[in-house]
Design an enzyme around this catalytic site. Sequence first.
Site, PDB file in Angstrom:
ATOM      1  N   GLU A 151       1.180  -2.916   2.559  1.00 12.21           N
ATOM      2  CA  GLU A 151      -0.119  -2.357   2.161  1.00 12.21           C
ATOM      3  C   GLU A 151      -0.888  -3.152   1.102  1.00 12.21           C
ATOM      4  O   GLU A 151      -1.094  -2.668  -0.015  1.00 12.21           O
ATOM      5  CB  GLU A 151       0.062  -0.935   1.615  1.00 12.21           C
ATOM      6  CG  GLU A 151       0.578   0.053   2.611  1.00 12.21           C
ATOM      7  CD  GLU A 151       0.602   1.484   2.045  1.00 12.21           C
ATOM      8  OE1 GLU A 151       0.441   1.659   0.837  1.00 12.21           O
ATOM      9  OE2 GLU A 151       0.764   2.416   2.839  1.00 12.21           O
ATOM     10  N   GLU A 182       5.137   3.752   8.185  1.00 12.11           N
ATOM     11  CA  GLU A 182       5.191   4.914   7.284  1.00 12.11           C
ATOM     12  C   GLU A 182       4.266   5.993   7.816  1.00 12.11           C
ATOM     13  O   GLU A 182       3.151   5.705   8.272  1.00 12.11           O
ATOM     14  CB  GLU A 182       4.698   4.588   5.864  1.00 12.11           C
ATOM     15  CG  GLU A 182       5.628   3.744   5.054  1.00 12.11           C
ATOM     16  CD  GLU A 182       5.091   3.468   3.651  1.00 12.11           C
ATOM     17  OE1 GLU A 182       4.273   4.267   3.124  1.00 12.11           O
ATOM     18  OE2 GLU A 182       5.486   2.431   3.085  1.00 12.11           O
TER      19      GLU A 182
HETATM   20  C1  FCB Z   1       2.370   4.376   0.600  1.00 10.12           C
HETATM   21  C2  FCB Z   1       3.428   3.487  -0.022  1.00 10.12           C
HETATM   22  C3  FCB Z   1       4.762   4.160  -0.185  1.00 10.12           C
HETATM   23  C4  FCB Z   1       4.634   5.610  -0.581  1.00 10.12           C
HETATM   24  C5  FCB Z   1       3.650   6.327   0.309  1.00 10.12           C
HETATM   25  C6  FCB Z   1       3.486   7.791  -0.003  1.00 10.12           C
HETATM   26  O1  FCB Z   1       1.108   3.949   0.172  1.00 10.12           O
HETATM   27  O2  FCB Z   1       3.626   2.336   0.764  1.00 10.12           O
HETATM   28  O3  FCB Z   1       5.521   3.411  -1.102  1.00 10.12           O
HETATM   29  O4  FCB Z   1       4.342   5.720  -1.911  1.00 10.12           O
HETATM   30  O5  FCB Z   1       2.402   5.710   0.256  1.00 10.12           O
END
Ligand code: FCB
Length: 453
Positions: A164, A357
């Site tokens: 990210e 994620e």
């Molecule tokens: C993302 C991050 C991860 C976590 C989630 C909730 O932005 O990559 O580390 O904090 O959010």
Amino acid sequence: MPMFPESFLWGAAAAAYQIEGAAFEGGRGRSVWDDFCDREGAVEHGHSGAVACDHYHRFKDDIEIMRSLGLHAYRLSIAWPRVLPEGTGRLNEEGLDFYDRLIDALLEAGVTPWATLFHWDMPSTLFAKGGWVARDSAAWMGEYADLVGRRFGDRVVDWITMNEPQVYIQHGHNDGSHAPGLNLPMREQLLAGHNTMRAHGHAVRALRAASPGPCRIGYTAVGCAGCPIDDSPATIEAGRIATGTVDPNHHFNGPWWLDPVCLGRYPEQGLEAHGADAEGLDDEADLAEMKAPIDFLGLNIYQAGRVRAGEDGRPVDVPLPDGFPTTHFDWPVVPEALRWAPFFAHERYGLPIYITENGLASMDWVSRDGKVHDPNRIDFTARYLEQLKLAIDDGADIRGYFHWSILDNFEWAKGYTRRFGIVHVDYETQVRTMKDSAHWYAEVIRSNGASID
Ligand code: FCB
């Protein structure tokens, strides 16, 4: 629900600083997150990742949980300062040994390790040398990638270079709410982003050259999207335009962070929108560094905007009605994000996609019956997965899904106040309790999605 494609990969994710703890043990060097947590008022309640889930000492128990859930894969991150305490040069054998043991234990449990190289914990020594704003950062990352590729590449096949960039540039270099806590002028923010994309390219080449075995390398960005509010061609086109547009006031968009890496160029509209701040960034040699062929695209997706088509066909934001469902983070629950962000990314880049994620923070605690009931997490995940399946049905090549997170953990500036795990962690005792969602997810994995009703 009908099953997902046969070889679909079901996993869960976490990141080093958020779970390992042992921050000052085993020869680990400091990172910008250690420094940021020391700043008064930077993190809620003054929390830090110094102990976190103590995963450094308890990884075997945690892997036993992963095995019992039937996880196919676990996305971990390597802490750069644990293996190279000063970021370059001197190796820390004890740190390398920790990851050897972690990887071996995962493989023994039948859980495939996916390793992210940079999940935000830049060694402090490198930050002192200019961090991502320094052009040398690309070479630093190359050296680090070479080391881990040589050391772990006989057992780790799946790699992710960056996590990210939108977030660590926006929050770390623009608004200062994350480490390293900077408020840089836009020109320097863009330079920092530019160098992380160069660093990605260096890491890809170094990993490929160093890995003794086969390797598959990806790059993870936030999957941003403007979701069409209906399926009419005009609304979908409005969503496509919104998703493909760079707003120069913030970094939450896809094209700025993905076009250079996947297509070897910055988006023309983004260059124009950033104007003088972006001058010279479209340097051919730099772009060639960024565009090292990758095997897949990782997208982290939690939320998204919603759009409709205006009279001229251009996207118009559709505001959320009052009382719209939100998570404990106040993030809106927009399941369509998991359909449209990967779908539009598939159209634009044509690469295989993994959702690296997705998940939510909810207010979980251990109930009187000793269990952790988190119906919202189950409902949220079911809704999002349903939408993901629609993107697959529409032809997007989506190969896997990692839930964030395997464990409750240190949620950056929010400290321990936000719980994202499918496993509850009592930070006083370090007792782990599988939430209802963990049992539910195990069934989703076992049935390849068919159990979602
Ligand atoms: C993302 C991050 C991860 C976590 C989630 C909730 O932005 O990559 O580390 O904090 O959010």
